[in-house]
Structure formats: structure tokens, C-alpha cells
Design an enzyme around this catalytic site. Structure first.
Site, mmCIF file in Angstrom:
data_model
loop_
_atom_site.group_PDB
_atom_site.id
_atom_site.type_symbol
_atom_site.label_atom_id
_atom_site.label_comp_id
_atom_site.label_asym_id
_atom_site.label_seq_id
_atom_site.Cartn_x
_atom_site.Cartn_y
_atom_site.Cartn_z
ATOM 1 C CE LYS A 53 -3.835 -2.144 1.923
ATOM 2 N NZ LYS A 53 -4.653 -2.521 3.801
ATOM 3 C CD GLN A 97 -2.985 -4.248 6.844
ATOM 4 O OE1 GLN A 97 -3.252 -3.295 5.766
ATOM 5 N NE2 GLN A 97 -4.335 -5.148 5.978
ATOM 6 C CG ASP A 120 -9.577 0.519 4.942
ATOM 7 O OD1 ASP A 120 -9.508 0.351 3.352
ATOM 8 O OD2 ASP A 120 -8.914 0.518 5.951
#
Ligand code: NAD
Length: 301
Positions: A53, A97, A120
Site C-alpha cells: 500500500k 490495518q 477504507d
């Protein structure tokens, strides 16, 4: 083999190039989008995801802010970092995460992220916006699935869609996106009766289960478009003792003879997830500054 292969790797690369061009266009205005990535602990799979990422963020011309915290981080410490990132004007997107260590309540952390920086799309405000059809951030994996579908069928109106899986990060938002696309949507899950029969109705089938090769070739309607989200590691004795390989939720070798189009695993949905994270970060940067949606905001190439 009859099905068209939906090449997620190539489609993700073309989206990343488009996003990179849009980021470059913002530079003269002194704007460089920034993504903060927070990793707690040393889970090897999470470390790999976070590294790619961050690498792809930088390759797209954005800033990447790396926050690696120890596995013993407390909930209060993580919430304090999230508050700092919420207030930081250089940070447009915040990604924590998952999974988080057991001492941390992941939902509390998700809800602490400013919805305007929730790239997200997991915050209940963004989930609610998707449900009500108002602009918000859509979770990256289902958004990636939609972009892949649009590469085959730009108009999904009236199609029968079946989503297998009802998780908050894939199945449910995928179903909402397909409703928005004017599909007639069925959500199947672990308690669904006669899953093969349900799947045979699908013009569009999205499998997000986590069960290796659950969906067989004879579960598919001939010509269906199949998006396989599953990432399952299985033994691969042909490659040697103890070796493994990755398979999807769909029995690919059977499905290619029946489907009209299908994503491979790996190389299908996986690469799209990060491309959509970059897309959401760019969108967050523009929205926070009141800039209009640019060419990257379409869902067809
Ligand atoms: P999850 O475990 O949260 O949800 C799985 C869903 O499948 C549940 O809703 C459950 O009801 C359903 N299910 C389980 N067994 C079933 C069965 N036998 N029949 C029908 N439905 C069944 O998983 P998730 O987070 O939604 O992820 C699903 C899969 O997608 C996993 O393999 C995961 O690794 C993969 N995934 C891939 C990406 C990517 O970027 N490619 C991103 C997220 C998840």
C-alpha cells in the site's frame, strides 16, 4: 476455455496510472494527497499488505505516512494516534490495518477515524451513506469488484446479481453497490439453503466467502460474469512437500468453461483493492478542499 479473463492486474495498473495523472494535475495548486497507514504488531501478511500500500501510494505521487506500532500498543495509545491524524492537515486518508491485537476494540478505532478521512469506508457514517445513496467512501474491495464488472459490462441494469458472503467489508457493501447499479440482488451466506440453485440465477456472481473452490462450474449460469474475491491458501503437493498455492472461492478450471467472464485468483480482485484505496485517498483530498470530482471518479475506464 470460453470465458473472458478479467485481468485485474492490468486494469488496476491502468487505474493507478489515471490516479497518478490526476495527482500530478493537483501539484500546481500545491496539493499532494497524503495517506497515513497504521500497522499495529508484526503479523507477516499485514506487513506485506502495508508495504505494498505504501509503495503504490508513493508511486502514484502521493505522500505516505508510516506508523508502525508494537503489538503491545494499548487502545488509548492507538486512539490518541488516530486523533492526531484526524487533526493533521497533511493527512487526507487514514488506514488502520486489520486485524488489530486482541486488547484493542477494532470497532472503536474505526469509529474514531474522521469519516472524511475514512478511505477504507468502514466507518458507520460511510456505511450509512452507501446505504442511503449519498456520497461517501465505499470499501475498497467491493469498489474494485464494481470497476472490474464495469470493464466487462458498463451497464448492469436489470441483471440478476448474487453476492455470496455478508461481511461488513465485502459482501454487504457489494450488495449495496449492485443495488445502486440497478441489479436485482440476492445475498447468500452460510445459512442459505440450496446455494447452487441460488447461484444458477446469477448473471453476475460475486463470491466473497473464504472457502477454497466452493463454487463449482455447474453452479453457474452459462455466460455469467464471475468475480472471485476469495483468497485461500491450500496445500500444493505438486510443487513439493509443505508448499502451498492460492485459490479463490470459485473452482476456476470448471468455471472458465461455463462463465462468460471471470477473474483469476491471484491477479483478479486483489490488485484492485489497493488501486481503490488510492482512488479514495485522492477523492478525500479533493473533497476536503472542495474540489470537484475529476475524471478518475467515473467507474468505467
Ligand atoms: P468473512 O469471513 O468476514 O465473511 C465470509 C462470509 O461468507 C460470511 O458472511 C459467511 O456467511 C459466508 N459463508 C461462509 N461459509 C459459507 C458457505 N459455506 N456458503 C455460503 N456462504 C458462506 O470474510 P470476508 O472478509 O468477507 O472475506 C471473504 C474472502 O475474501 C476471504 O477469502 C478473504 O481472504 C477475501 N478477501 C479478499 C480481498 C482482496 O483484496 N482480494 C479483500 C477482502 C477479503
Amino acid at each position: 476455455m470460453t470465458a473472458t479473463l478479467i485481468d485485474g492486474k492490468a486494469i488496476a495498473a491502468s487505474w493507478r496510472a489515471r490516479i497518478g495523472a490526476a495527482v500530478a494535475d493537483l501539484a500546481p495548486q500545491g496539493l499532494r494527497p497524503g495517506l497515513a497507514v497504521v500497522l499495529v504488531g508484526d503479523d507477516p501478511a499485514s506487513q506485506i499488505y502495508v508495504r505494498s500500500k505504501m509503495r503504490q501510494t508513493v508511486e502514484a505521487g502521493m505522500r505516505s505516512f508510516d506508523h508502525a506500532l508494537s503489538a503491545s500498543t494499548t487502545q488509548d495509545e492507538l486512539l490518541a494516534l488516530v486523533a492526531k491524524l484526524n487533526a493533521d492537515p497533511d493527512v487526507d486518508g487514514i488506514l488502520v490495518q486489520l486485524p488489530l491485537p486482541p486488547q484493542i476494540d477494532a470497532q472503536a478505532v474505526i469509529e474514531a477515524i474522521d469519516p472524511a478521512k475514512d478511505v477504507d469506508g468502514f466507518h458507520p457514517v460511510n456505511a450509512g451513506r452507501l446505504l442511503t445513496g449519498t456520497p461517501g467512501f465505499v470499501p475498497c474491495t467491493p469498489l474494485g469488484c464494481l470497476l472490474l464488472l464495469h470493464s466487462i459490462r458498463p451497464d448492469l441494469t436489470g441483471l440478476d446479481a448474487v453476492v455470496i458472503g455478508r461481511s461488513a467489508i465485502v459482501g454487504k457493501p457489494m450488495a449495496q453497490l449492485l443495488i445502486r447499479e440497478n441489479c436485482t440482488v440476492t445475498v447468500a451466506h452460510s445459512r442459505t439453503r440450496n446455494l447452487p440453485e441460488v447461484c444458477r440465477r446469477a448473471d453476475v456472481l460475486v463470491a466473497a466467502v473464504g472457502r477454497p473452490e466452493l463454487v463449482r462450474g455447474d453452479w453457474l449460469k452459462p455466460g455469467a460474469t464471475v468475480i472471485d474475491v476469495g483468497i485461500n491458501r491450500v496445500p500444493n503437493p505438486a510443487a513439493g512437500e509443505g508448499r502451498t498455492r492460492i485459490v479463490g472461492d470459485v473452482a476456476f478450471a470448471e468455471a472458465v468453461d461455463v462463465a462468460g467472464a471471470i477473474t483469476p485468483v491471484p491477479g483478479g480482485v486483489g490488485p484492485m483493492t489497493i488501486a481503490c484505496l488510492l482512488r479514495n485517498t485522492l477523492e478525500a483530498a479533493c473533497r476536503r478542499r472542495g474540489l470537484p470530482p475529476e475524471r478518475w471518479s467515473a467507474t468505467t475506464a
